[in-house]
Design a protein around this motif. Structure first.
Motif, PDB file in Angstrom:
ATOM      1  N   SER A  74       0.787  -1.296  -0.104  1.00  0.00           N
ATOM      2  CA  SER A  74       0.121   0.111   0.137  1.00  0.00           C
ATOM      3  C   SER A  74       0.867   1.255  -0.065  1.00  0.00           C
ATOM      4  O   SER A  74       0.266   2.290  -0.140  1.00  0.00           O
ATOM      5  CB  SER A  74      -1.032  -0.151   1.129  1.00  0.00           C
ATOM      6  N   LEU A  75       2.179   0.985   0.080  1.00  0.00           N
ATOM      7  CA  LEU A  75       3.056   2.266  -0.054  1.00  0.00           C
ATOM      8  C   LEU A  75       3.453   2.488  -1.328  1.00  0.00           C
ATOM      9  O   LEU A  75       4.230   3.546  -1.371  1.00  0.00           O
ATOM     10  CB  LEU A  75       4.187   2.068   1.044  1.00  0.00           C
ATOM     11  N   LYS A  76       3.087   1.885  -2.525  1.00  0.00           N
ATOM     12  CA  LYS A  76       3.475   1.988  -3.483  1.00  0.00           C
ATOM     13  C   LYS A  76       2.188   2.124  -4.458  1.00  0.00           C
ATOM     14  O   LYS A  76       1.267   1.446  -4.537  1.00  0.00           O
ATOM     15  CB  LYS A  76       4.475   0.934  -4.186  1.00  0.00           C
ATOM     16  N   ALA A  77       2.076   3.351  -4.981  1.00  0.00           N
ATOM     17  CA  ALA A  77       0.761   3.580  -5.710  1.00  0.00           C
ATOM     18  C   ALA A  77       0.577   2.465  -6.646  1.00  0.00           C
ATOM     19  O   ALA A  77      -0.562   2.001  -6.944  1.00  0.00           O
ATOM     20  CB  ALA A  77       0.667   4.935  -6.399  1.00  0.00           C
ATOM     21  N   ALA A  78       1.415   2.201  -7.523  1.00  0.00           N
ATOM     22  CA  ALA A  78       1.186   1.307  -8.678  1.00  0.00           C
ATOM     23  C   ALA A  78       0.791  -0.239  -8.019  1.00  0.00           C
ATOM     24  O   ALA A  78      -0.291  -0.600  -8.839  1.00  0.00           O
ATOM     25  CB  ALA A  78       2.435   1.247  -9.674  1.00  0.00           C
ATOM     26  N   SER A  79       1.441  -0.435  -7.045  1.00  0.00           N
ATOM     27  CA  SER A  79       1.073  -1.973  -6.451  1.00  0.00           C
ATOM     28  C   SER A  79      -0.295  -1.937  -5.944  1.00  0.00           C
ATOM     29  O   SER A  79      -1.047  -2.984  -6.114  1.00  0.00           O
ATOM     30  CB  SER A  79       2.140  -2.201  -5.611  1.00  0.00           C
ATOM     31  N   PHE A  80      -0.550  -0.873  -5.117  1.00  0.00           N
ATOM     32  CA  PHE A  80      -1.948  -0.779  -4.459  1.00  0.00           C
ATOM     33  C   PHE A  80      -3.164  -0.680  -5.567  1.00  0.00           C
ATOM     34  O   PHE A  80      -4.096  -1.356  -5.364  1.00  0.00           O
ATOM     35  CB  PHE A  80      -1.881   0.414  -3.554  1.00  0.00           C
ATOM     36  N   LEU A  81      -2.800   0.143  -6.468  1.00  0.00           N
ATOM     37  CA  LEU A  81      -3.962   0.207  -7.547  1.00  0.00           C
ATOM     38  C   LEU A  81      -4.120  -0.957  -8.199  1.00  0.00           C
ATOM     39  O   LEU A  81      -5.113  -1.131  -8.720  1.00  0.00           O
ATOM     40  CB  LEU A  81      -3.626   1.476  -8.457  1.00  0.00           C
ATOM     41  N   SER A  82      -3.093  -1.678  -8.441  1.00  0.00           N
ATOM     42  CA  SER A  82      -3.094  -2.960  -9.175  1.00  0.00           C
ATOM     43  C   SER A  82      -3.919  -4.047  -8.526  1.00  0.00           C
ATOM     44  O   SER A  82      -4.547  -4.941  -9.165  1.00  0.00           O
ATOM     45  CB  SER A  82      -1.963  -3.483  -9.519  1.00  0.00           C
ATOM     46  N   ILE A  83      -3.885  -3.890  -7.251  1.00  0.00           N
ATOM     47  CA  ILE A  83      -4.936  -4.875  -6.390  1.00  0.00           C
ATOM     48  C   ILE A  83      -6.107  -4.463  -6.478  1.00  0.00           C
ATOM     49  O   ILE A  83      -6.886  -5.397  -6.692  1.00  0.00           O
ATOM     50  CB  ILE A  83      -4.116  -4.923  -4.693  1.00  0.00           C
ATOM     51  N   ALA A  84      -6.450  -3.202  -6.519  1.00  0.00           N
ATOM     52  CA  ALA A  84      -7.740  -2.710  -6.689  1.00  0.00           C
ATOM     53  C   ALA A  84      -8.223  -3.018  -8.111  1.00  0.00           C
ATOM     54  O   ALA A  84      -9.412  -3.642  -8.226  1.00  0.00           O
ATOM     55  CB  ALA A  84      -7.883  -1.321  -6.550  1.00  0.00           C
ATOM     56  N   ALA A  85      -7.523  -3.119  -9.059  1.00  0.00           N
ATOM     57  CA  ALA A  85      -7.999  -3.498 -10.218  1.00  0.00           C
ATOM     58  C   ALA A  85      -8.115  -5.107 -10.331  1.00  0.00           C
ATOM     59  O   ALA A  85      -9.096  -5.357 -11.117  1.00  0.00           O
ATOM     60  CB  ALA A  85      -6.836  -3.290 -11.356  1.00  0.00           C
ATOM     61  N   ALA A  86      -7.544  -5.755  -9.724  1.00  0.00           N
ATOM     62  CA  ALA A  86      -7.766  -7.223  -9.376  1.00  0.00           C
ATOM     63  C   ALA A  86      -8.977  -7.589  -8.978  1.00  0.00           C
ATOM     64  O   ALA A  86      -9.787  -8.275  -9.408  1.00  0.00           O
ATOM     65  CB  ALA A  86      -6.597  -7.819  -8.578  1.00  0.00           C
ATOM     66  N   GLY A  87      -9.460  -6.530  -8.168  1.00  0.00           N
ATOM     67  CA  GLY A  87     -10.853  -6.737  -7.406  1.00  0.00           C
ATOM     68  C   GLY A  87     -11.969  -6.483  -8.471  1.00  0.00           C
ATOM     69  O   GLY A  87     -13.007  -7.324  -8.490  1.00  0.00           O
ATOM     70  N   LEU A  88     -11.826  -5.648  -9.408  1.00  0.00           N
ATOM     71  CA  LEU A  88     -12.731  -5.435 -10.550  1.00  0.00           C
ATOM     72  C   LEU A  88     -12.684  -6.544 -11.326  1.00  0.00           C
ATOM     73  O   LEU A  88     -13.773  -7.069 -11.939  1.00  0.00           O
ATOM     74  CB  LEU A  88     -12.361  -4.170 -11.380  1.00  0.00           C
ATOM     75  N   ALA A  89     -11.521  -6.911 -11.668  1.00  0.00           N
ATOM     76  CA  ALA A  89     -11.499  -8.129 -12.666  1.00  0.00           C
ATOM     77  C   ALA A  89     -12.130  -9.163 -12.309  1.00  0.00           C
ATOM     78  O   ALA A  89     -12.943 -10.127 -12.891  1.00  0.00           O
ATOM     79  CB  ALA A  89     -10.015  -8.657 -12.902  1.00  0.00           C
ATOM     80  N   VAL A  90     -11.959  -9.533 -10.770  1.00  0.00           N
ATOM     81  CA  VAL A  90     -12.998 -10.802 -10.229  1.00  0.00           C
ATOM     82  C   VAL A  90     -14.354 -10.478 -10.445  1.00  0.00           C
ATOM     83  O   VAL A  90     -14.963 -11.521 -10.495  1.00  0.00           O
ATOM     84  CB  VAL A  90     -12.393 -10.871  -9.065  1.00  0.00           C
ATOM     85  N   LEU A  91     -14.994  -9.073 -10.010  1.00  0.00           N
ATOM     86  CA  LEU A  91     -16.264  -9.140 -10.096  1.00  0.00           C
ATOM     87  C   LEU A  91     -16.822  -9.288 -11.666  1.00  0.00           C
ATOM     88  O   LEU A  91     -18.035  -9.548 -11.676  1.00  0.00           O
ATOM     89  CB  LEU A  91     -16.458  -7.597  -9.900  1.00  0.00           C
TER      90      LEU A  91
END
Length: 253
Positions: free
Chosen positions: A233-250
């Motif tokens: 969560s301290l690196k924007a790219a990593s944190f945002l990619s986890i959020a994007a994975a949430g959308l992909a799953v949905l």
């Protein structure tokens, strides 16, 4: 399937300058359709988060809260104070608080109670150590920890978020397999359902070294509703990619 909740736990990291850079990058890259996003920061930075994130769709919160409402408790931060800083969430019972500050199940439950009374959503952490897991005590430990909170908050139990954080997988680079995580999450959901008659409102997060590489597989599990993210969560790219994975799953369900 519930929309995922991805919560960053900065732990004892950050500076005004580094935070400003990170927050700007998160606001620029955040897509509210992907997941609900929140950041839990050290107390000195909560007003910075409030100023930077207001109106962005990204929520913020604290990493701990006092069990006291107020008074002569030097160094403590009350739930009402956190609410004044615009916090929506507060982490209670993180394994590091349980281990280094010797927080008991009853103290964690009282903190959750204080948070709810102030209009905050407690993120209640539960999890077993490696010796507990090897001894087959995982289910006993997490149910005991959650039971204390359920007993303390009563009918408000449907308002809490639960985070399963296997202690052996925090900051070690190790992670529970998707099957291991799902098995414990299913136990916790069944416990919540038994206590409230339903458990669909409760989101249960996985908090053991979730990162960009393993997020999709973990978030695909039916009872994994998001993540409590540490280092990533301290690196924007990593944190945002986890959020994007949430959308992909949905989108695939």
């Amino acid at each position: 399937m519930r929309k995922k909740l991805i919560v960053g736990n900065w732990k004892m990291n950050g500076s005004l300058a580094a935070n400003a850079e990170l927050l700007a990058a998160l606001k620029a890259g955040f897509d509210a359709a992907q997941a609900d996003l929140a950041l839990c920061a050290p107390a000195p930075y909560l007003l910075q988060l409030q100023a930077a994130l207001q109106g962005s769709g990204i929520a913020w919160g604290a990493q701990d809260v006092s069990a006291h409402e107020g008074g002569a408790y030097t160094g403590e931060v009350s739930a009402a104070m956190l609410r004044d800083c615009g916090c929506r969430y507060v982490i209670v019972g993180h394994s590091e608080r349980r281990q280094y500050h010797h927080e008991s199940d009853d103290l964690v439950a009282l903190k959750a109670q204080r948070a709810l009374a102030a209009g905050l959503t407690p993120i209640v952490c539960v999890g077993e150590t490696l010796p507990d897991r090897e001894a087959g005590r995982t289910e006993f430990v997490v149910k005991r920890q959650l039971s204390a909170v359920i007993h303390a908050v009563g009918h408000c139990c449907s308002e809490i978020v639960v985070a399963y954080e296997p202690v052996w997988a925090i900051g070690t680079g190790l992670s529970a397999s998707a099957a291991q995580a799902q098995a414990v999450h299913a136990v916790l959901r069944a416990q919540l359902r038994a206590a409230t008659g339903q458990a669909e409102r409760n989101r249960i997060l996985y908090g053991g070294s979730m990162n960009a590489a393993n997020a999709a597989e973990l978030l695909r599990q039916p009872d994994v509703d998001g993540g409590l993210i540490g280092g990533a969560s301290l690196k924007a790219a990593s944190f945002l990619s986890i959020a994007a994975a949430g959308l992909a799953v949905l989108q695939t369900n």
